[in-house]
Write a protein that holds these residues in place. Sequence first.
Motif, PDB file in Angstrom:
ATOM      1  N   HIS A 108     147.453  35.966 -13.391  1.00 49.85           N
ATOM      2  CA  HIS A 108     147.124  34.786 -14.178  1.00 49.85           C
ATOM      3  C   HIS A 108     145.738  34.271 -13.789  1.00 49.85           C
ATOM      4  O   HIS A 108     145.416  34.120 -12.614  1.00 49.85           O
ATOM      5  CB  HIS A 108     148.160  33.692 -13.938  1.00 49.85           C
ATOM      6  N   ASP A 128     141.600  22.675 -24.868  1.00 49.15           N
ATOM      7  CA  ASP A 128     142.116  23.842 -24.155  1.00 49.15           C
ATOM      8  C   ASP A 128     141.377  25.102 -24.606  1.00 49.15           C
ATOM      9  O   ASP A 128     140.990  25.233 -25.769  1.00 49.15           O
ATOM     10  CB  ASP A 128     143.613  23.995 -24.382  1.00 49.15           C
ATOM     11  N   TYR A 165     140.991  29.304 -24.963  1.00 53.24           N
ATOM     12  CA  TYR A 165     141.736  30.551 -25.166  1.00 53.24           C
ATOM     13  C   TYR A 165     140.759  31.711 -25.032  1.00 53.24           C
ATOM     14  O   TYR A 165     139.713  31.727 -25.680  1.00 53.24           O
ATOM     15  CB  TYR A 165     142.384  30.586 -26.549  1.00 53.24           C
ATOM     16  N   GLN A 180     144.758  34.550 -22.804  1.00 51.63           N
ATOM     17  CA  GLN A 180     145.102  33.552 -21.801  1.00 51.63           C
ATOM     18  C   GLN A 180     144.602  32.173 -22.241  1.00 51.63           C
ATOM     19  O   GLN A 180     143.531  32.052 -22.834  1.00 51.63           O
ATOM     20  CB  GLN A 180     144.490  33.905 -20.447  1.00 51.63           C
ATOM     21  N   LYS A 181     145.401  31.173 -21.930  1.00 55.02           N
ATOM     22  CA  LYS A 181     145.068  29.792 -22.267  1.00 55.02           C
ATOM     23  C   LYS A 181     144.813  29.009 -20.987  1.00 55.02           C
ATOM     24  O   LYS A 181     145.573  29.115 -20.014  1.00 55.02           O
ATOM     25  CB  LYS A 181     146.228  29.150 -23.054  1.00 55.02           C
ATOM     26  N   PHE A 182     143.744  28.186 -21.028  1.00 58.31           N
ATOM     27  CA  PHE A 182     143.334  27.412 -19.867  1.00 58.31           C
ATOM     28  C   PHE A 182     143.123  25.945 -20.267  1.00 58.31           C
ATOM     29  O   PHE A 182     142.830  25.646 -21.426  1.00 58.31           O
ATOM     30  CB  PHE A 182     142.025  27.954 -19.282  1.00 58.31           C
ATOM     31  N   SER A 183     143.234  25.070 -19.292  1.00 60.96           N
ATOM     32  CA  SER A 183     142.899  23.665 -19.507  1.00 60.96           C
ATOM     33  C   SER A 183     141.390  23.522 -19.621  1.00 60.96           C
ATOM     34  O   SER A 183     140.639  24.452 -19.295  1.00 60.96           O
ATOM     35  CB  SER A 183     143.396  22.828 -18.330  1.00 60.96           C
ATOM     36  N   LYS A 190     141.968  25.600 -15.600  1.00 59.38           N
ATOM     37  CA  LYS A 190     143.241  25.888 -14.944  1.00 59.38           C
ATOM     38  C   LYS A 190     144.125  26.722 -15.871  1.00 59.38           C
ATOM     39  O   LYS A 190     144.310  26.398 -17.041  1.00 59.38           O
ATOM     40  CB  LYS A 190     143.964  24.580 -14.596  1.00 59.38           C
ATOM     41  N   LEU A 226     147.110  28.113 -17.954  1.00 58.28           N
ATOM     42  CA  LEU A 226     148.261  27.440 -18.550  1.00 58.28           C
ATOM     43  C   LEU A 226     149.333  28.423 -19.014  1.00 58.28           C
ATOM     44  O   LEU A 226     150.508  28.250 -18.722  1.00 58.28           O
ATOM     45  CB  LEU A 226     147.817  26.572 -19.739  1.00 58.28           C
ATOM     46  N   MET A 227     148.953  29.478 -19.762  1.00 59.92           N
ATOM     47  CA  MET A 227     149.938  30.413 -20.287  1.00 59.92           C
ATOM     48  C   MET A 227     149.235  31.636 -20.868  1.00 59.92           C
ATOM     49  O   MET A 227     148.003  31.667 -20.975  1.00 59.92           O
ATOM     50  CB  MET A 227     150.801  29.753 -21.366  1.00 59.92           C
TER      51      MET A 227
END
Length: 348
Positions: A184, A200, A202, A212-215, A219, A221-222
Amino acid sequence: MITTTAAGRTWHFDRSLGRPTNEHNGTVGGYRHPTDLCITNDDILFVLSRGHNSQTGTPDNGRIGKTTFEEHHLGDFARQEFTWPAGIALDSDGWVYVSDEFENIIRKFDPDKTLPYPDADPDNEAVAKWGSTGTDEGMLNGPSGIHFDSEDTLFVVDSRNDRVQQFTKDGEFLSSFGHSGTGHGEFSRPWGITIDNNGDIYIADWGNHRVQKFSPEGKFLMTFGTEFGGELNNPANVAVDSEGDVYVTDWGNRRVQVYEPTGDVLTAFYGDATSLSKAGEYIIRRDPGTIKAYRQVKDYTEMGRFMRPTGIEIDKNNHIIVADSCGRLQVYAKDSGYVEPEVKLELE
């Protein structure tokens, strides 16, 4: 798929834009290996063509095409400016930025200064450019997808360095996140990027076959495409609509995968351009002999399929615009007013 429904949503194929061409200087335009695109709030499309020389197999005649959503071609610029252009983005003032993943440079262009064919000024069209090759902070190695956030911070997918870097509009380094790996928050030759309405981020993680998804702070996320099904094969780019659904150009599988915000797969588009665009119809009227090129594939259903989709953009009306490498854009529309039909039970 001309129309499909899934989980209370419905989409339909809307139109095809452009045609395969190295150049055109008329009222309708075309593209040569379109790689990425962006769209303004007043429905002006900027399409980045990578170009391709059929004799040598090398990049050639890359440019930016400026076209309305109704396919009125406004002109081209940045001819012969690039070696291997990859991503395109607009800042809040409308300036156009393009990454070159061979030269490791970001260039900035005036969107209103188109050049009539065949004029080109490869050394002077860019109003600014920055970037240097390397692995240190602020240096680039294979920059691909680029995207501005709401504060005009430019996010650059630094592909061969397996990270995402943030810069000011003038190229001043701000911060970065990510490194090589399969875990991750780690990347393997990432390529595309988008930022949703919440800020957010991507990232299309090409080599790891996932998104991948990030803040906004970077950070993790998923992920999409591995942990929740709907597997991907070298995803090239990603976009998010106003309702949070996620669209991924699944380059290796020649489709666009659609996911719910939770990561569950909804549906897929495989391309439905079974009729010619205005540009295609124009060239046939102008030169009837060219119709043979459109009859090489007798099955128009097959002709309408995506070849290798790369760039993807969603406008304010939830039109999903996909750059298809065979020289066109395919457009889908998401209908927001769809309601599941009522089921009536008949009692005997």
